[in-house]
Design a protein around this motif. Structure first.
Motif, mmCIF file in Angstrom:
data_model
loop_
_atom_site.group_PDB
_atom_site.id
_atom_site.type_symbol
_atom_site.label_atom_id
_atom_site.label_comp_id
_atom_site.label_asym_id
_atom_site.label_seq_id
_atom_site.Cartn_x
_atom_site.Cartn_y
_atom_site.Cartn_z
ATOM 1 N N ALA A 262 0.859 -1.188 0.000
ATOM 2 C CA ALA A 262 0.000 0.000 0.000
ATOM 3 C C ALA A 262 0.892 1.233 0.000
ATOM 4 N N GLU A 263 0.530 2.239 -0.821
ATOM 5 C CA GLU A 263 1.331 3.461 -0.940
ATOM 6 C C GLU A 263 0.429 4.690 -0.962
ATOM 7 N N VAL A 264 0.945 5.802 -0.460
ATOM 8 C CA VAL A 264 0.292 7.109 -0.579
ATOM 9 C C VAL A 264 1.141 7.896 -1.578
ATOM 10 N N PRO A 265 0.695 7.985 -2.842
ATOM 11 C CA PRO A 265 1.513 8.605 -3.891
ATOM 12 C C PRO A 265 1.920 10.056 -3.621
ATOM 13 N N VAL A 266 1.102 10.824 -2.880
ATOM 14 C CA VAL A 266 1.434 12.238 -2.650
ATOM 15 C C VAL A 266 2.485 12.424 -1.561
ATOM 16 N N LEU A 267 2.877 11.337 -0.878
ATOM 17 C CA LEU A 267 3.918 11.405 0.149
ATOM 18 C C LEU A 267 5.081 10.522 -0.288
ATOM 19 N N PRO A 268 6.148 11.105 -0.774
ATOM 20 C CA PRO A 268 7.283 10.335 -1.298
ATOM 21 C C PRO A 268 7.789 9.297 -0.294
ATOM 22 N N GLY A 269 7.859 8.047 -0.744
ATOM 23 C CA GLY A 269 8.391 6.975 0.088
ATOM 24 C C GLY A 269 7.442 6.448 1.142
ATOM 25 N N CYS A 270 6.222 6.915 1.153
ATOM 26 C CA CYS A 270 5.255 6.499 2.171
ATOM 27 C C CYS A 270 4.553 5.224 1.691
ATOM 28 N N ARG A 271 5.049 4.074 2.160
ATOM 29 C CA ARG A 271 4.490 2.791 1.735
ATOM 30 C C ARG A 271 4.618 1.783 2.868
ATOM 31 N N ALA A 272 3.796 0.744 2.790
ATOM 32 C CA ALA A 272 3.824 -0.303 3.812
ATOM 33 C C ALA A 272 3.384 -1.620 3.198
ATOM 34 N N TRP A 273 3.866 -2.695 3.776
ATOM 35 C CA TRP A 273 3.549 -4.030 3.312
ATOM 36 C C TRP A 273 2.759 -4.770 4.380
#
Length: 98
Positions: A44-55
């Motif tokens: 899962a990623e938040v595209p508007v926040l660079p590098g903001c992702r989780a598995w």
């Protein structure tokens, strides 16, 4: 690739006898199904926040983890005096307890 919104909020904090209102953000996210590219985990990623992702092992776990990562990202920006990306600042809602 599902697309949705993840919420990130801060709880009310007591500062010098005053109560600070929580800020809530509704942010778009993407969710990728397990694949070789995601190491067989949901991503899962938040595209508007660079590098903001989780598995996570499940979609729910990935989104739950993403909420924490997103909250930490926003808190870090605030703590360091960094401006939030324009897309996130415009998406904010003030939550008022009555």
């Amino acid at each position: 690739m599902p697309f949705g919104a993840v919420s990130s909020s801060r709880e009310f904090r007591h500062i010098a006898g005053a109560v600070e209102m929580a800020t809530q953000y509704k942010l778009p996210y993407t969710l990728k199904a397990p694949s070789e590219e995601t190491e067989d985990m949901y991503l899962a990623e938040v595209p508007v926040l660079p590098g903001c992702r989780a598995w996570g092992a499940t979609a729910e776990e990935a989104l739950f983890n993403l909420e924490g990562v997103t909250a930490d990202y926003i808190a870090s920006c605030e703590a360091h005096g960094d401006a939030l990306p324009a897309a996130i600042a415009a998406a904010g809602e003030l939550v008022v307890a009555v």
